[in-house]
Design a protein around this motif. Structure first.
Motif, mmCIF file in Angstrom:
data_model
loop_
_atom_site.group_PDB
_atom_site.id
_atom_site.type_symbol
_atom_site.label_atom_id
_atom_site.label_comp_id
_atom_site.label_asym_id
_atom_site.label_seq_id
_atom_site.Cartn_x
_atom_site.Cartn_y
_atom_site.Cartn_z
ATOM 1 N N GLY A 1 -24.692 -60.791 8.933
ATOM 2 C CA GLY A 1 -23.393 -60.432 8.478
ATOM 3 C C GLY A 1 -23.366 -59.027 7.903
ATOM 4 O O GLY A 1 -24.344 -58.298 7.926
ATOM 5 N N THR A 2 -22.256 -58.700 7.358
ATOM 6 C CA THR A 2 -22.064 -57.371 6.790
ATOM 7 C C THR A 2 -22.041 -57.375 5.277
ATOM 8 O O THR A 2 -21.780 -56.348 4.665
ATOM 9 C CB THR A 2 -20.746 -56.755 7.301
ATOM 10 N N HIS A 3 -22.275 -58.527 4.658
ATOM 11 C CA HIS A 3 -22.242 -58.606 3.206
ATOM 12 C C HIS A 3 -23.652 -58.621 2.619
ATOM 13 O O HIS A 3 -24.592 -59.151 3.212
ATOM 14 C CB HIS A 3 -21.474 -59.847 2.754
ATOM 15 N N LEU A 4 -23.755 -58.040 1.445
ATOM 16 C CA LEU A 4 -25.015 -57.935 0.721
ATOM 17 C C LEU A 4 -24.812 -58.550 -0.655
ATOM 18 O O LEU A 4 -23.791 -58.291 -1.309
ATOM 19 C CB LEU A 4 -25.395 -56.457 0.587
ATOM 20 N N SER A 5 -25.750 -59.370 -1.093
ATOM 21 C CA SER A 5 -25.679 -59.952 -2.436
ATOM 22 C C SER A 5 -26.750 -59.312 -3.306
ATOM 23 O O SER A 5 -27.863 -59.041 -2.847
ATOM 24 C CB SER A 5 -25.848 -61.467 -2.389
ATOM 25 N N VAL A 6 -26.389 -59.074 -4.567
ATOM 26 C CA VAL A 6 -27.291 -58.429 -5.518
ATOM 27 C C VAL A 6 -27.244 -59.209 -6.826
ATOM 28 O O VAL A 6 -26.156 -59.413 -7.394
ATOM 29 C CB VAL A 6 -26.875 -56.963 -5.775
ATOM 30 N N GLY A 7 -28.401 -59.633 -7.314
ATOM 31 C CA GLY A 7 -28.494 -60.288 -8.613
ATOM 32 C C GLY A 7 -28.780 -59.256 -9.675
ATOM 33 O O GLY A 7 -29.519 -58.292 -9.431
ATOM 34 N N THR A 8 -28.216 -59.453 -10.873
ATOM 35 C CA THR A 8 -28.398 -58.484 -11.946
ATOM 36 C C THR A 8 -29.214 -59.063 -13.096
ATOM 37 O O THR A 8 -29.398 -60.275 -13.193
ATOM 38 C CB THR A 8 -27.042 -58.006 -12.504
ATOM 39 N N SER A 9 -29.652 -58.190 -13.975
ATOM 40 C CA SER A 9 -30.411 -58.613 -15.153
ATOM 41 C C SER A 9 -29.514 -59.307 -16.173
ATOM 42 O O SER A 9 -30.008 -59.959 -17.083
ATOM 43 C CB SER A 9 -31.099 -57.413 -15.796
ATOM 44 N N ARG A 10 -28.215 -59.193 -16.018
ATOM 45 C CA ARG A 10 -27.257 -59.817 -16.946
ATOM 46 C C ARG A 10 -26.744 -61.166 -16.456
ATOM 47 O O ARG A 10 -25.848 -61.752 -17.045
ATOM 48 C CB ARG A 10 -26.092 -58.885 -17.193
ATOM 49 N N ALA A 18 -21.217 -54.153 2.859
ATOM 50 C CA ALA A 18 -22.196 -53.079 3.060
ATOM 51 C C ALA A 18 -21.653 -51.895 3.864
ATOM 52 O O ALA A 18 -21.832 -50.750 3.444
ATOM 53 C CB ALA A 18 -23.458 -53.637 3.699
ATOM 54 N N PRO A 19 -20.987 -52.103 5.001
ATOM 55 C CA PRO A 19 -20.497 -50.945 5.759
ATOM 56 C C PRO A 19 -19.493 -50.086 4.974
ATOM 57 O O PRO A 19 -19.457 -48.878 5.119
ATOM 58 C CB PRO A 19 -19.829 -51.560 6.987
ATOM 59 N N LYS A 20 -18.696 -50.738 4.123
ATOM 60 C CA LYS A 20 -17.694 -50.008 3.346
ATOM 61 C C LYS A 20 -18.231 -49.540 1.992
ATOM 62 O O LYS A 20 -17.521 -48.850 1.265
ATOM 63 C CB LYS A 20 -16.456 -50.878 3.129
ATOM 64 N N THR A 21 -19.464 -49.969 1.650
ATOM 65 C CA THR A 21 -20.073 -49.700 0.331
ATOM 66 C C THR A 21 -19.085 -49.999 -0.801
ATOM 67 O O THR A 21 -18.885 -49.207 -1.708
ATOM 68 C CB THR A 21 -20.626 -48.259 0.219
#
Length: 106
Positions: A1-10, A18-21
């Protein structure tokens, strides 16, 4: 797909196009660092220092689907089975659990 998941320290999980940032969603629910993420089509599993695994359906606004809480320490790894029916989780408690995608018990 075109989506990216990011986990944070909070304890949040951000979903990016992702393509559109561009960030498209931000999920709350963890009380500690999110260090493990795994996609299964439209389902996103996140594991955290708070020892929880949260399963979310990113297609709907009331996204929380399931919560798993068997680990005694931080969840450090998640992986879906090839048929997307089971989720394996590993923790710093040296335990490995295999969860059925439709139940909350290993």
């Amino acid at each position: 797909g075109t989506h990216l998941s990011v986990g944070t320290s909070r304890g949040t999980v951000m979903l990016w196009d992702a393509p559109k940032t561009k960030r498209v969603r931000c999920f709350e629910g963890h009380d500690g660092r999110v260090g493990a993420l795994a996609w299964n089509s439209h389902l996103l599993a996140s594991g955290s220092r708070d020892r929880l695994i949260l399963l979310r359906d990113v297609r709907i606004s009331a996204h929380s689907v399931m919560k798993h809480s068997a680990h005694k320490q931080e969840v450090c790894g998640l992986q879906w089975s090839p048929d997307d029916q089971q989720l394996a989780s590993g923790g710093n408690d040296t335990q490995l659990y295999v969860w059925n995608a439709s139940y909350s018990r290993p």
